[in-house]
Design an enzyme around this catalytic site. Structure first.
Site, PDB file in Angstrom:
ATOM      1  CD  GLU A  38      -2.540   1.784   0.419  1.00  0.00           C
ATOM      2  OE1 GLU A  38      -3.449   1.043   0.032  1.00  0.00           O
ATOM      3  OE2 GLU A  38      -2.331   2.913  -0.083  1.00  0.00           O
ATOM      4  CB  VAL A  79       1.176  -3.818  -7.546  1.00  0.00           C
ATOM      5  CG1 VAL A  79       1.218  -4.762  -8.748  1.00  0.00           C
ATOM      6  CG2 VAL A  79       1.334  -4.602  -6.256  1.00  0.00           C
ATOM      7  CB  CYS A 162     -21.018   5.125  -2.962  1.00  0.00           C
ATOM      8  SG  CYS A 162     -22.506   5.527  -2.016  1.00  0.00           S
ATOM      9  CG  ASP A 294     -14.668   0.060  -4.701  1.00  0.00           C
ATOM     10  OD1 ASP A 294     -15.643  -0.527  -4.197  1.00  0.00           O
ATOM     11  OD2 ASP A 294     -14.347   1.234  -4.401  1.00  0.00           O
ATOM     12  CB  THR A 303     -21.023  -0.263  -1.011  1.00  0.00           C
ATOM     13  OG1 THR A 303     -21.429  -1.643  -0.932  1.00  0.00           O
ATOM     14  CG2 THR A 303     -21.941   0.473  -1.965  1.00  0.00           C
ATOM     15  CB  ALA A 305     -22.520  -1.860   2.623  1.00  0.00           C
ATOM     16  CB  CYS A 337     -26.818   2.667  -1.285  1.00  0.00           C
ATOM     17  SG  CYS A 337     -26.331   4.299  -1.846  1.00  0.00           S
TER      18      CYS A 337
HETATM   19  P1  FAD Z   1     -10.276   1.512  -1.438  1.00  0.00           P
HETATM   20  O1  FAD Z   1     -10.809   1.662  -0.060  1.00  0.00           O
HETATM   21  O2  FAD Z   1     -10.422   2.648  -2.371  1.00  0.00           O
HETATM   22  O3  FAD Z   1      -8.755   1.086  -1.280  1.00  0.00           O
HETATM   23  C1  FAD Z   1      -7.916   0.748  -2.358  1.00  0.00           C
HETATM   24  C2  FAD Z   1      -6.486   0.860  -1.882  1.00  0.00           C
HETATM   25  O4  FAD Z   1      -5.616   0.320  -2.874  1.00  0.00           O
HETATM   26  C3  FAD Z   1      -6.054   2.309  -1.648  1.00  0.00           C
HETATM   27  O5  FAD Z   1      -5.582   2.477  -0.332  1.00  0.00           O
HETATM   28  C4  FAD Z   1      -4.997   2.548  -2.704  1.00  0.00           C
HETATM   29  O6  FAD Z   1      -3.975   3.434  -2.277  1.00  0.00           O
HETATM   30  C5  FAD Z   1      -4.474   1.132  -2.933  1.00  0.00           C
HETATM   31  N1  FAD Z   1      -3.835   0.988  -4.246  1.00  0.00           N
HETATM   32  C6  FAD Z   1      -4.222   1.553  -5.429  1.00  0.00           C
HETATM   33  N2  FAD Z   1      -3.351   1.232  -6.393  1.00  0.00           N
HETATM   34  C7  FAD Z   1      -2.397   0.442  -5.820  1.00  0.00           C
HETATM   35  C8  FAD Z   1      -1.244  -0.200  -6.327  1.00  0.00           C
HETATM   36  N3  FAD Z   1      -0.849  -0.065  -7.596  1.00  0.00           N
HETATM   37  N4  FAD Z   1      -0.505  -0.947  -5.465  1.00  0.00           N
HETATM   38  C9  FAD Z   1      -0.875  -1.082  -4.166  1.00  0.00           C
HETATM   39  N5  FAD Z   1      -1.967  -0.492  -3.646  1.00  0.00           N
HETATM   40  C10 FAD Z   1      -2.720   0.264  -4.464  1.00  0.00           C
HETATM   41  N6  FAD Z   1     -19.655   2.792   0.614  1.00  0.00           N
HETATM   42  C11 FAD Z   1     -20.643   2.436   1.493  1.00  0.00           C
HETATM   43  O7  FAD Z   1     -20.716   1.280   1.887  1.00  0.00           O
HETATM   44  N7  FAD Z   1     -21.563   3.362   1.955  1.00  0.00           N
HETATM   45  C12 FAD Z   1     -21.499   4.660   1.588  1.00  0.00           C
HETATM   46  O8  FAD Z   1     -22.327   5.461   2.036  1.00  0.00           O
HETATM   47  C13 FAD Z   1     -20.473   5.071   0.675  1.00  0.00           C
HETATM   48  N8  FAD Z   1     -20.386   6.361   0.288  1.00  0.00           N
HETATM   49  C14 FAD Z   1     -19.347   6.760  -0.518  1.00  0.00           C
HETATM   50  C15 FAD Z   1     -19.233   8.103  -0.864  1.00  0.00           C
HETATM   51  C16 FAD Z   1     -18.179   8.549  -1.639  1.00  0.00           C
HETATM   52  C17 FAD Z   1     -18.095  10.009  -1.998  1.00  0.00           C
HETATM   53  C18 FAD Z   1     -17.182   7.617  -2.059  1.00  0.00           C
HETATM   54  C19 FAD Z   1     -16.001   8.093  -2.876  1.00  0.00           C
HETATM   55  C20 FAD Z   1     -17.295   6.271  -1.744  1.00  0.00           C
HETATM   56  C21 FAD Z   1     -18.377   5.824  -0.974  1.00  0.00           C
HETATM   57  N9  FAD Z   1     -18.535   4.469  -0.651  1.00  0.00           N
HETATM   58  C22 FAD Z   1     -19.556   4.083   0.205  1.00  0.00           C
HETATM   59  C23 FAD Z   1     -17.726   3.435  -1.317  1.00  0.00           C
HETATM   60  C24 FAD Z   1     -16.600   2.866  -0.470  1.00  0.00           C
HETATM   61  O9  FAD Z   1     -15.824   3.900   0.086  1.00  0.00           O
HETATM   62  C25 FAD Z   1     -15.749   1.967  -1.344  1.00  0.00           C
HETATM   63  O10 FAD Z   1     -16.583   1.012  -1.978  1.00  0.00           O
HETATM   64  C26 FAD Z   1     -14.684   1.236  -0.533  1.00  0.00           C
HETATM   65  O11 FAD Z   1     -13.804   2.164   0.068  1.00  0.00           O
HETATM   66  C27 FAD Z   1     -13.912   0.275  -1.421  1.00  0.00           C
HETATM   67  O12 FAD Z   1     -12.880  -0.329  -0.724  1.00  0.00           O
HETATM   68  P2  FAD Z   1     -11.654  -0.986  -1.515  1.00  0.00           P
HETATM   69  O13 FAD Z   1     -10.774  -1.613  -0.485  1.00  0.00           O
HETATM   70  O14 FAD Z   1     -12.144  -1.811  -2.629  1.00  0.00           O
HETATM   71  O15 FAD Z   1     -10.946   0.271  -2.179  1.00  0.00           O
END
Ligand code: FAD
Length: 404
Positions: A38, A79, A162, A294, A303, A305, A337
């Site tokens: 990360e 990565v 989201c 995501d 999300t 969630a 949501c």
């Molecule tokens: P992320 O939390 O985005 O984490 C991905 C990580 O991978 C990051 O830390 C990044 O630095 C790292 N990364 C990227 N590229 C590389 C690489 N090349 N090498 C190593 N690491 C890397 N969800 C809900 O459940 N309820 C809500 O009400 C809601 N509201 C939202 C409102 C907004 C405005 C936004 C933007 C999002 C919202 N979400 C909500 C969605 C939720 O935040 C995401 O679905 C969630 O954070 C996804 O988690 P993740 O681990 O997949 O990705």
């Protein structure tokens, strides 16, 4: 393999999904050699950015040091390339890591540059986006300073993270302006053809929009912003050309896609996401690869969630594969949501794969409630930091191990 550090389980990304998996694995099998790759030093609670943009939560409450939540070895790097045929990853520093099992949790990519003029326009003269944490406070500043006129809100093509966030900001702004007696001409420009992907909730949200006197424009995709002229240009998805709209306030939700380094890798499906089975979260071609959150090519709502329900399934399946047991854990596509339809009330849309409506509490899911506002503003943030990121699954008490 001199010079290549090896891990039993290598996790890519320290966001919600990566930290949940790393923490759960640490509890389930502390003897495993695990690491998280990360690059960032802070962890963002992105669901809080809607509340920051609505003047409900300070931005500081959405940011914590990554180190405080990192449960295992932290490789502070990114990565550059997946090499799944040799079970290796190449990092941007030039280092290589090898693994027995890989978990991809790298989130998605915001494609701001796909809208002409947007990057120059953002952050001043009434152009903002809650999808950038640093701009969410500016959203609220714009809402407070707004003295009437045309307010435009945009939503790009799905999938996005989201799917409700592009309209939540409209409701919180409209509510603030209504309370202050400011006359706002509200427009929601949506690439899609409905206010929500699940018809039952779409109908309820049509009523919310009508209550604010907001006009939905379906089949409209934002393609350019002229900050100096305060004009936004949309391409109509029915092929009938472009339309340019004047604005006094513009909230943009950017186009989104799989991160480029995933798109160009052997792990990607045709759309660029990590090609995993929608129930087991295991890669369909590489047995030792899993994905969560995501970046996963699963047709659920992207999300936090969803991650709450995905990580126990992924960890159980990863350990089963490791032990030579059958991989049969099943994720049902749950996503949630919380739609902030006004300050003080939330409509909590919950659903599984294929638009199946579900409700955690035995209440009419189409009715906005104060209880859900409390959950969105107090309970969910607490659960995020203390339950999800800590890899805790309250259906699985700590003394019951994952399988085996
Ligand atoms: P992320 O939390 O985005 O984490 C991905 C990580 O991978 C990051 O830390 C990044 O630095 C790292 N990364 C990227 N590229 C590389 C690489 N090349 N090498 C190593 N690491 C890397 N969800 C809900 O459940 N309820 C809500 O009400 C809601 N509201 C939202 C409102 C907004 C405005 C936004 C933007 C999002 C919202 N979400 C909500 C969605 C939720 O935040 C995401 O679905 C969630 O954070 C996804 O988690 P993740 O681990 O997949 O990705």
């Amino acid at each position: 393999m001199a010079g290549v550090a090896h891990y039993d389980v290598l996790i890519i990304g320290g966001g919600a999904g990566g930290l949940a998996v790393a923490s759960a694995l640490k509890q389930a099998r502390p003897q495993l050699r695990t690491a998280v790759v990360e690059p960032k030093t802070t962890h963002d609670y992105q669901p809080g950015w809607t509340l920051v943009g609505g003047g409900v939560m300070p931005i500081e409450k959405t940011r914590r040091p990554m180190a405080d939540f990192m449960p295992t070895t932290w490789v502070q790097d990114a990565v550059a390339e997946f090499q799944p045929d040799s079970s290796e990853v190449l990092l941007t520093s030039g280092a290589r890591l090898s693994y027995d099992q890989l978990v991809v949790a790298a989130g998605l990519q915001l494609d701001w540059q796909r809208i002409e003029g947007l990057q120059d326009a953002l952050g001043h003269d009434g152009v903002t986006s809650n999808y950038r944490g640093d701009l969410a406070p500016y959203t609220w500043q714009c809402v407070q300073n707004f003295s009437g006129g045309r307010a435009l809100f945009t939503q790009p093509a799905m999938p996005i993270k989201c799917a409700g966030a592009p309209q939540k900001v409209l409701y919180l702004a409209a509510d603030a302006w209504r309370r202050r007696g400011v006359a706002a001409d509200l427009h929601f420009f949506n690439h899609g053809g409905a206010m929500f992907g699940v018809p039952l909730y779409a109908k309820a949200l049509d009523r919310v929009m009508a209550g604010y006197g907001a006009t939905p424009h379906f089949g409209h995709n934002l393609v350019a912003v002229d900050g100096a002229r305060r004009e936004a240009t949309f391409e109509r998805t029915d092929g009938s050309g472009r339309v340019t709209e004047r604005y006094d306030f513009l909230h943009v939700t950017p186009p989104q896609s799989a991160p480029d380094f995933i798109k160009s890798s052997p792990l990607a499906d045709a759309a660029g996401w990590v090609e995993v089975d929608r129930n087991s979260l295991r890669h369909v071609r590489y047995d030792n690869v899993f994905a969560i959150g995501d970046c996963a090519g699963t047709p659920n709502a992207k999300t936090a969630a969803a991650i709450r329900k995905q990580f126990p399934v992924l960890v159980a399946n990863l350990l089963a594969a490791r032990d030579g047991r059958p991989v049969n854990g099943g994720y049902d596509g749950y996503g949630g949501c919380p739609l902030t339809v006004e300050r003080g009330k939330v409509l909590l849309a919950e659903f599984c794969y294929d638009g199946k409506v579900v409700s955690t509490l035995p209440l009419d899911p189409t009715r906005p409630r104060r209880l859900y506002w409390w959950m969105k503003t107090a309970l969910f943030p607490w659960m995020y930091w203390h339950i999800i990121l800590r890899g805790r699954d309250w259906k699985r008490p700590a003394h019951i191990p994952y399988g085996g």
